[in-house]
Design an enzyme around this catalytic site. Structure first.
Site, short mmCIF file in Angstrom:
data_model
loop_
_atom_site.label_atom_id
_atom_site.label_comp_id
_atom_site.label_asym_id
_atom_site.label_seq_id
_atom_site.Cartn_x
_atom_site.Cartn_y
_atom_site.Cartn_z
N GLU A 238 0.80 -1.22 0.00
CA GLU A 238 0.00 0.00 0.00
C GLU A 238 0.84 1.28 0.00
OE1 GLU A 238 -0.59 -2.60 1.99
OE2 GLU A 238 -2.52 -3.33 1.26
N HIS B 65 -11.33 -4.73 9.85
CA HIS B 65 -11.95 -4.48 8.56
C HIS B 65 -13.24 -3.67 8.67
CE1 HIS B 65 -9.17 -7.39 6.85
NE2 HIS B 65 -9.60 -7.06 5.65
#
Lengths: 324, 314
Positions: free
Chosen positions: A60, A129
């Site tokens: 990322e 999440h």
């Protein structure tokens, strides 16, 4: 007007912008062959090729840094972080580099780049999440934060984002990807910093964005049956923020509830509540209410998750607290 | 190259004085001792290749051709500085010279360098990107992410690792499980070379060859230049973690007299010419310091400038 789904809105906006401008390209994990974990980039690689729709490693920080480097030198990247949970891995790039470069380098460089990421909880994905941490980024000058709640808003705002000369964090709610909405066939763009009154009302102003707009609208329906008419305002972009529309509404209704999915403590709701009180303290009939997530890492068990995350009933309860 | 190295040293000596006098604030990381690396490497580039560095970035901007006046003014926090006084020592930037900045987060600029490389490749030109990093950065996650992606897509990036053997105050042997940094690159299929970073000619020769290689589209390379900073990590660090003997040993390899000696022996210059170069550098730095001191501080109205390009009425 034809109806499309929220994830199809991403596809449409990106395809239109990539067709319009050769410099626009997409990069991210599984964005190409797979078409995106949420199908948001499906079809783009087939249409525009692997050069402009680039599958990256799971890396990322490098995705964001590379988007930045290419934005500094003539391209207009749209980087997907899959979900903002993984964006936290790239926080250094987003906060220390992307948001600061223009200012720190004395305006010599602009970063026309978009970072797309899914946010939100509600599907038992547990603590790592289920984030709605938009307030972290609104707290940071130098990056715009866009939070569309409908396919219509998504198309118009994403196209504006791609054309912006500033770095954009574009947050799509995971729980909305399957939702439907009408959009015109012809091309359109939506401006930043312009809130929309999603439902007019006279008794209380509910400010909500992203998925909470839909909860707020459900709440307004329920309240309407009790004779309370709630005005629901969706700022659509949190930075820049259309504070005038919000203040104008609260000045009329004299009551305000902020509904967000992010954590309550030092969240966006706290900021909005403070702004309303700074400007309208003497006009308010009651203290500003905040509906937000419980200040806990989001739990897995369905009953606990439901307790942790806000919903329409919480919004109703908050409104009733200041209108009865 | 000799002139560049002398100018870098004088510039930093002047900056150190100004820092001691309280005219320069914040962190300031000097490059004295490492001049051969930036000089040998950057002079191997074309004018429109990109270069970017770390927080120890004065030398790189100078070799790239940025005006000493605008750089010194930036150190003084003046409106005439290269970043209008918003960046300071760690964030020199000069778009006109394709110098894409100094960055204060160790390793944080490496993916940005890879992104510049991607941009050059996608735009179909043969420009290359040169990214400097320290030995400490090779332990950061982004170093590995960036090398991996640069090789995966064969991007035109020359990574130049300035291995001065200390990450702030920690010896590379205590921070890197495997401290032959050029071989870390080889782990990604990237050619890694080691060069004597105290010898500007050796650095230049190695970089010319590598830049040519990268420009041809053969993918990234990494050059590890072994060098030494005479001072501490920054102005607020005396560098006491190193022995005097070690520092003295490295100072005997000083790149500036080394090049002077070889030029004198080859009969390319005489002592008079070398003195002229030193005097010119001195005059340039004094001029830059006077310019900086006389320059206005940024106007209060500039506080909110340049956060965004587009204001949206805010």
């Amino acid at each position: 007007m034809p109806e499309i789904r929220y994830f199809e809105a991403v596809q449409r906006a990106l395809a239109e912008e990539m067709t319009r401008d050769e410099r626009v390209y997409v990069l991210g994990e599984d964005v190409g062959l797979v078409g995106g974990t949420f199908r948001a980039t499906e079809g783009l690689m087939a249409e525009f090729g692997a050069r402009r729709v680039r599958d990256t490693p799971i890396a990322e920080a490098a995705i964001i840094g590379m988007a930045m480097g290419s934005a500094m030198s003539g391209l207009r990247p749209v980087a997907e972080l899959m979900t903002l949970n993984f964006g936290i891995v790239a926080m250094d790039q987003i906060i220390n580099h992307v948001s600061k470069a223009r200012y720190m380098f004395g305006g010599q460089v602009s970063l026309p780049m978009v970072i797309r990421a899914a946010v939100g909880g509600g599907t038992q994905k547990s603590a790592q999440h289920s984030h709605s941490v938009e307030s972290w980024f609104v707290n940071t000058p130098g990056i715009r934060v866009i939070v569309p709640s409908t396919p219509y808003d998504l198309v118009g705002l994403l196209k504006t984002s791609v054309r912006s000369e500033d770095p954009i964090l574009f947050l799509e709610h995971e729980g909305l990807y399957g939702s439907r909405g009408e959009i015109p066939e012809e091309e359109y763009l939506l401006p930043f910093g312009v809130a929309e009154v999603k439902r007019p009302g006279r008794d209380v102003t509910i400010v909500a964005w992203s998925k909470m707009v839909h909860e707020a609208l459900k709440a307004a329906e329920i309240l309407s049956r009790e004779g309370i008419e709630a005005e629901v305002i969706d700022p659509r972009t949190l930075d820049p923020l259309d504070i005038d529309t919000i203040l104008g509404s609260v000045a009329r209704t004299r009551r305000a509830v902020i509904a967000e999915e992010g954590w309550r403590n030092v969240g966006m709701g706290a900021e909005l509540s403070s702004r309303i009180q700074e400007h309208l303290f003497y006009e308010l009939e009651a203290p500003v209410q905040r509906v937000a997530a419980a200040d806990v890492p989001t739990p897995y068990a369905k009953n606990l998750e439901k307790l942790a995350l806000p919903d329409a009933q919480r919004v109703v309860d908050a409104v009733l607290k200041i209108t009865l | 190259m000799y002139e560049d190295m002398v100018l870098i040293r004088r510039f930093e000596e002047g900056a150190a004085e100004a820092y001691a006098d309280g005219l320069i604030g914040g962190f300031m990381h000097l490059y004295i001792g490492q001049e051969a690396v930036a000089t040998g490497a950057i002079t191997a580039l074309n004018h429109d290749d990109y270069a970017l560095g770390t927080y120890r970035v004065h030398a790189h901007a100078l070799v790239r051709g940025s005006s000493p006046r605008s750089l010194m003014a930036e150190l003084y926090g003046r409106a005439t500085g290269c970043c209008k006084g918003k960046g300071g020592s760690m964030h020199f930037f000069d778009a006109e010279k394709y110098f894409m900045g100094g960055y204060g987060i160790v390793g944080g600029h490496l993916p940005i360098a890879a992104g510049l490389g991607l941009s050059m490749q996608m735009q179909g030109n043969d420009r290359v990107v040169m990214a400097f990093l320290g030995d400490g950065a090779s332990n950061q996650g982004v170093f590995h992410e960036s090398l991996n992606m640069a090789k995966l897509w064969d991007l035109p990036v020359v990574f130049v690792c300035e291995n001065n053997f200390y990450g702030i105050g920690t010896d590379v042997r205590n921070s890197s499980a495997f401290n032959e940094i050029h071989k870390k690159a080889q782990g990604y299929g990237i050619p890694g070379h080691v060069v004597n970073g105290m010898d500007v000619l050796a650095v230049r020769e190695a970089c010319e060859e590598m830049v040519r290689h990268v420009r041809q589209g053969s993918g990234p390379v990494l050059i590890e230049a072994r060098c030494y900073r005479y001072g501490g990590h920054s102005m607020t660090d005396a560098g006491k973690y190193r022995s005097v003997a070690e520092a003295e040993l490295w100072k005997k390899r000083d790149p500036i007299p080394r090049l002077a000696k070889s030029m004198l022996e080859a009969g390319i210059v005489d002592q008079e010419r070398l003195d002229q170069i030193a005097e010119k550098a001195n005059a340039t730095v004094i001029d830059a310091m006077m310019y900086a001191e006389e320059s206005p501080v940024p106007d209060a109205s500039s506080l909110y400038d340049d956060v965004y390009v587009e204001n949206h009425g805010a």
